[in-house]
Design an enzyme around this catalytic site. Sequence first.
Site, PDB file in Angstrom:
ATOM      1  N   HIS A 143       0.825  -1.213   0.000  1.00 45.47           N
ATOM      2  CA  HIS A 143       0.000   0.000   0.000  1.00 45.47           C
ATOM      3  C   HIS A 143       0.862   1.268   0.000  1.00 45.47           C
ATOM      4  O   HIS A 143       0.477   2.290   0.567  1.00 45.47           O
ATOM      5  CB  HIS A 143      -0.963   0.017   1.199  1.00 45.47           C
ATOM      6  CG  HIS A 143      -2.109  -0.946   1.038  1.00 45.47           C
ATOM      7  ND1 HIS A 143      -3.354  -0.555   0.602  1.00 45.47           N
ATOM      8  CD2 HIS A 143      -2.186  -2.285   1.227  1.00 45.47           C
ATOM      9  CE1 HIS A 143      -4.155  -1.602   0.561  1.00 45.47           C
ATOM     10  NE2 HIS A 143      -3.465  -2.673   0.925  1.00 45.47           N
ATOM     11  N   SER A 149      -2.454 -10.484  -9.681  1.00 41.39           N
ATOM     12  CA  SER A 149      -2.764  -9.410 -10.617  1.00 41.39           C
ATOM     13  C   SER A 149      -3.059  -9.864 -12.038  1.00 41.39           C
ATOM     14  O   SER A 149      -2.473  -9.389 -13.008  1.00 41.39           O
ATOM     15  CB  SER A 149      -1.628  -8.388 -10.618  1.00 41.39           C
ATOM     16  OG  SER A 149      -2.205  -7.137 -10.723  1.00 41.39           O
ATOM     17  N   ASP A 183       0.701  -2.745 -10.085  1.00 41.05           N
ATOM     18  CA  ASP A 183       0.497  -3.983 -10.847  1.00 41.05           C
ATOM     19  C   ASP A 183       0.922  -3.802 -12.304  1.00 41.05           C
ATOM     20  O   ASP A 183       1.588  -4.660 -12.890  1.00 41.05           O
ATOM     21  CB  ASP A 183      -0.987  -4.398 -10.792  1.00 41.05           C
ATOM     22  CG  ASP A 183      -1.477  -4.588  -9.364  1.00 41.05           C
ATOM     23  OD1 ASP A 183      -0.638  -4.563  -8.445  1.00 41.05           O
ATOM     24  OD2 ASP A 183      -2.698  -4.747  -9.167  1.00 41.05           O
TER      25      ASP A 183
HETATM   26  P1  ADP Z   1      -6.291 -10.177  -9.485  1.00 42.94           P
HETATM   27  O1  ADP Z   1      -5.907  -9.021 -10.349  1.00 42.94           O
HETATM   28  O2  ADP Z   1      -5.548 -10.219  -8.199  1.00 42.94           O
HETATM   29  O3  ADP Z   1      -6.225 -11.491 -10.193  1.00 42.94           O
HETATM   30  P2  ADP Z   1      -8.844  -8.882  -9.623  1.00 42.94           P
HETATM   31  O4  ADP Z   1     -10.126  -9.076  -8.904  1.00 42.94           O
HETATM   32  O5  ADP Z   1      -8.220  -7.526  -9.632  1.00 42.94           O
HETATM   33  O6  ADP Z   1      -7.811  -9.968  -9.067  1.00 42.94           O
HETATM   34  O7  ADP Z   1      -9.011  -9.286 -11.150  1.00 42.94           O
HETATM   35  C1  ADP Z   1      -9.572 -10.540 -11.496  1.00 42.94           C
HETATM   36  C2  ADP Z   1     -10.602 -10.350 -12.593  1.00 42.94           C
HETATM   37  O8  ADP Z   1      -9.922 -10.029 -13.836  1.00 42.94           O
HETATM   38  C3  ADP Z   1     -11.374 -11.603 -12.900  1.00 42.94           C
HETATM   39  O9  ADP Z   1     -12.478 -11.754 -12.031  1.00 42.94           O
HETATM   40  C4  ADP Z   1     -11.801 -11.372 -14.339  1.00 42.94           C
HETATM   41  O10 ADP Z   1     -12.930 -10.504 -14.397  1.00 42.94           O
HETATM   42  C5  ADP Z   1     -10.626 -10.612 -14.928  1.00 42.94           C
HETATM   43  N1  ADP Z   1      -9.657 -11.471 -15.665  1.00 42.94           N
HETATM   44  C6  ADP Z   1      -8.328 -11.353 -15.631  1.00 42.94           C
HETATM   45  N2  ADP Z   1      -7.739 -12.276 -16.418  1.00 42.94           N
HETATM   46  C7  ADP Z   1      -8.717 -12.998 -16.974  1.00 42.94           C
HETATM   47  C8  ADP Z   1      -8.747 -14.126 -17.871  1.00 42.94           C
HETATM   48  N3  ADP Z   1      -7.634 -14.666 -18.364  1.00 42.94           N
HETATM   49  N4  ADP Z   1      -9.957 -14.627 -18.210  1.00 42.94           N
HETATM   50  C9  ADP Z   1     -11.091 -14.089 -17.714  1.00 42.94           C
HETATM   51  N5  ADP Z   1     -11.130 -13.038 -16.870  1.00 42.94           N
HETATM   52  C10 ADP Z   1      -9.971 -12.494 -16.496  1.00 42.94           C
HETATM   53 MG    MG Z   2      -6.259  -6.956  -9.856  1.00 42.34          MG
END
Ligand code: ADP
Ligand code: MG
Length: 402
Positions: free
Chosen positions: A43, A136, A182
Site C-alpha cells: 500500500h 494481478s 500492478d
Molecule cells: P487479481 O488481479 O488479483 O487477479 P482482480 O479481482 O483484480 O484480481 O481481477 C480478477 C478479474 O480479472 C477476474 O475476475 C476477471 O474478471 C478478470 N480477468 C483477468 N484475467 C482474466 C482471464 N484470463 N480470463 C477471464 N477473466 C480475467
Molecule cells: Mg487486480
Amino acid sequence: MNALPMPNPSVYDELLRKFRGQYGRAPDVVAYAPGRIEVLGNHTDYNEGFVLSAAIDCGTFFAAATSAGGECRLMAGDLMHEVAFPVRAPVAAPEHGWSNYVKGVLAGLNEAAPGGLKGGFDALFLGNIPLGSGLSSSAALEMSAGLALARLYGLALEPVALARIGQAAEHRFAGVKCGLLDQISSLYGRAGKLVETDFRTLTVKTVPLGTDVCFLMCNTHARHALVDGEYNRRRQDCEAAAAYFARVLPGPVKALRDVTWADWQAHQGGLGGSAARRAAHPIGENARVLAGARLLAACDLSGFGRLMFESHESSRVYFENSCPELDAVVAAAARTPGVLGARLSGGGFGGSVVVLLHPRDAADVAAVLAREYALLFGRPCETRVIQPSDGARVIADAGTTR
Ligand code: ADP
Ligand code: MG
C-alpha cells in the site's frame, strides 16, 4: 520479433487455435503480459512511496486482428464467452466483468489517439494466472490488451502512459482505486530481478536477486467480503493522515511518502487511534523497501527476509489488511526451516502470502505450509514456485497496423 524466449508456449498455442476457430483467421498481433508479486512495500504505491516487486512466470496473451466496420468482438478464451461493443464508445457491463478491463483500456487508447480509434477488431485472450488470488491477473489482462491494441492501431505509447491507461481502466470500469504497482511490475519485470519503483517520480530500476533464490506463493483462496471497499477506505485513511501531517509538520507533505518514522512517532498522538495505525504502515514500508534494496545489493538475503516478516507484522497490527488465513501461513513459514521471509502480497484481506527461500527448499516448505494450513482450515493452501520473469511485450506481429 522479440529476442526473449516464448513464455508459456502451450497457452500461446491454445490461444492461436482458439482465435482461428472463433474468427477463421490468424491474429494480426499477439501481446503477452505477466502477473506480478509484491515483495516489499505494501500500500505504498498510491502514497507516492517505494515498492519492490517482480513479474512472474505466468501471464496473459491477447490476440487481435482488424475487422471490417466499427464494431469490436472480444472473447475470453477460458470461458469462451464473447461480447461486442462499438470501438469509440465502450461501456462497462456488470454481467461480463472480465470485459470491463479491456473496454477500460480501449477507452484510454481512444483518448490517447488523435481523433480517436478508427475501425473495429476481433480479439481473444487467454492466460494461466489464477484469477483474484493476488497475482494481478487484471493488470496482466490490461497490459496485454493495451500493448496488442496500441500496436494494432499504430499508437506509440510510453510504458508509463500504458500503465496509467490500465490504472484508469480499474478506476473507471472496474471500480477499484488501485495504484500503478500492478501495471508497472507487469511492464518492467526482468528475469532474475526485482523491480524497484519510486511511485512519486515513476522511476523504475531493476535489482538483481541472484539465481539461488525464488519465491513460493501460497494462495489461501480467502477473499473477505467488501475487499474493494476496504481497499478504497484504506486509501482515504492514508490521504486523511497525509493532510494531518501536512498541517503539523514544518516541511511540505504531499503524501505519506514525505513523513518519516520519527515524524510519525512525534505526532501520531494528535492523529488518534486507528488513523495513526493506518498511517504507520506505508511510512514503515517505505523505509523497509529502501533498507531492503540495500540488503539485496549486499547479498544479505536473511536480512531481507526479516524485513518481509516485519512488513507482515505491520499489515497485521497497523493496517489491519491481513486475516487469519494469511497470518496462519506467515506464522507457519516463520517456524519452517529454509524460509528466509514471508508476508502477504498485494491488497490483503485474503489472497496470497509470498515466501522467500532457496529453490532447493521449495518443495519441502510447500508441503509443510499446505499441511499446516489444512489442519487449521480444512483444505490445503495452493502453493506455486515463482521465478522473477521478463515483463510484457508484443510476441507476434503480422505487420498489419493502421
Ligand atoms: P487479481 O488481479 O488479483 O487477479 P482482480 O479481482 O483484480 O484480481 O481481477 C480478477 C478479474 O480479472 C477476474 O475476475 C476477471 O474478471 C478478470 N480477468 C483477468 N484475467 C482474466 C482471464 N484470463 N480470463 C477471464 N477473466 C480475467
Ligand atoms: Mg487486480
